[in-house]
Enzyme design. Sequence first.
Site, PDB file in Angstrom:
ATOM      1  N   HIS A   1       1.034  -1.208   0.066  1.00  0.00           N
ATOM      2  CA  HIS A   1       0.069   0.139   0.002  1.00  0.00           C
ATOM      3  C   HIS A   1       0.916   1.044  -0.192  1.00  0.00           C
ATOM      4  CE1 HIS A   1      -2.686   2.967   2.276  1.00  0.00           C
ATOM      5  NE2 HIS A   1      -3.381   2.550   1.272  1.00  0.00           N
ATOM      6  N   ARG A   2       0.601   1.884  -0.980  1.00  0.00           N
ATOM      7  CA  ARG A   2       1.682   3.304  -1.315  1.00  0.00           C
ATOM      8  C   ARG A   2       3.199   2.617  -1.277  1.00  0.00           C
ATOM      9  NH1 ARG A   2      -1.466   7.156   2.812  1.00  0.00           N
ATOM     10  NH2 ARG A   2      -3.420   6.406   2.185  1.00  0.00           N
TER      11      ARG A   2
ATOM     12  N   GLU B   1       0.430  -0.628  -4.801  1.00  0.00           N
ATOM     13  CA  GLU B   1      -0.665   0.346  -4.855  1.00  0.00           C
ATOM     14  C   GLU B   1      -0.129   1.530  -4.914  1.00  0.00           C
ATOM     15  OE1 GLU B   1      -3.928   2.711  -3.237  1.00  0.00           O
ATOM     16  OE2 GLU B   1      -2.086   2.478  -2.382  1.00  0.00           O
TER      17      GLU B   1
ATOM     18  N   ASP C   1      -1.172   5.866  -5.692  1.00  0.00           N
ATOM     19  CA  ASP C   1      -2.240   7.238  -5.977  1.00  0.00           C
ATOM     20  C   ASP C   1      -1.751   8.084  -7.021  1.00  0.00           C
ATOM     21  OD1 ASP C   1      -4.043   6.323  -3.657  1.00  0.00           O
ATOM     22  OD2 ASP C   1      -1.903   6.628  -2.723  1.00  0.00           O
TER      23      ASP C   1
ATOM     24  N   HIS D   1      -0.889  10.883  -2.440  1.00  0.00           N
ATOM     25  CA  HIS D   1      -1.956  10.351  -1.899  1.00  0.00           C
ATOM     26  C   HIS D   1      -2.844  11.734  -1.589  1.00  0.00           C
ATOM     27  CE1 HIS D   1      -4.851   9.507   1.019  1.00  0.00           C
ATOM     28  NE2 HIS D   1      -5.151   8.301   0.470  1.00  0.00           N
TER      29      HIS D   1
ATOM     30  N   GLU E   1      -4.686   3.928  -8.153  1.00  0.00           N
ATOM     31  CA  GLU E   1      -5.827   4.531  -7.244  1.00  0.00           C
ATOM     32  C   GLU E   1      -5.990   5.927  -7.827  1.00  0.00           C
ATOM     33  OE1 GLU E   1      -7.948   6.220  -3.340  1.00  0.00           O
ATOM     34  OE2 GLU E   1      -6.382   4.531  -3.138  1.00  0.00           O
TER      35      GLU E   1
ATOM     36  N   LYS F   1      -7.148   9.587  -7.619  1.00  0.00           N
ATOM     37  CA  LYS F   1      -7.472  10.404  -6.568  1.00  0.00           C
ATOM     38  C   LYS F   1      -8.445  11.527  -7.085  1.00  0.00           C
ATOM     39  CE  LYS F   1      -6.729   9.920  -2.656  1.00  0.00           C
ATOM     40  NZ  LYS F   1      -7.283   9.458  -1.677  1.00  0.00           N
TER      41      LYS F   1
ATOM     42  N   ASP G   1       0.424  -2.032   4.588  1.00  0.00           N
ATOM     43  CA  ASP G   1       1.630  -1.167   4.565  1.00  0.00           C
ATOM     44  C   ASP G   1       3.039  -1.943   5.056  1.00  0.00           C
ATOM     45  OD1 ASP G   1       0.302   1.202   4.158  1.00  0.00           O
ATOM     46  OD2 ASP G   1      -0.083   1.339   6.361  1.00  0.00           O
TER      47      ASP G   1
END
Length: 244
Positions: free
Chosen positions: A7-8, A34, A36, A49, A108, A110, A228
């Site tokens: 995640h990120r 992942e 953003d 993000h 993702e 945003k 994370d």
Amino acid sequence: MAHIFAHRGSAGTHPENTMVSFMEAERVQADGIELDVQLAKDGVVVVIHDETVNRTTDGTGWVGQMTYRQLRKLNANYEFKQYGFCPIPSLQEVLEWVQGNSLLINIELKNNLVPYERLEEKTIELVERYRLASRVIFSSFNHESMATCRTLAPHIETALLYMEKLHQPWNYAHTLRALALHPYHPTVDRSFVEAAHANDLLVRPFTINKEERMKTMFQYKVNGIFTDFPEKAKHIREKTLRSL
């Protein structure tokens, strides 16, 4: 087997949405990353993000009101000062880098608060340029945007992000031609996963950092999780699968 998406990047141990964080995800052999995306003032698709740079960089201001060159001068090392200067990457930079590995990429969009014009088109264009359509998943809390992506690029998977428990979300997902649900993990139980699967939808809950919850999700046979801590998640997945 459930895919583990960093995640990120490995955001629990490295500065989120930076190349150093994505490289760590590759090092620990996560299945995917992942990230953003938003648009800089000059139309460059950038990886960050928040709609402002305030939290994750040493600057202040709105992402959409700064050029890519201005954004690149900011240090996005956030809480992890030991990594020195970490610039905000462009999506192009990340996609160039993933040419050298086999990571899945969850992008993702945003655009649920700031309506970035043509973010979908520009993102799709980059994915196509690097021939990554088969490795990419588009997701967003902006479901209108996911419908747009599906229309523009029907061959790229879309997933719906959402926070609250929804009544039979598979019916809604089918109307948008989405292939996956990305729910907030507290809303997920075994019967939900089974019903989603029975309705031909993939389930990938977010963002799961606690060992017990990871274990539970793997037992439910979700298709993936966002975490994370991808290295920790890999160990727990192996342990859980052995015990099933």
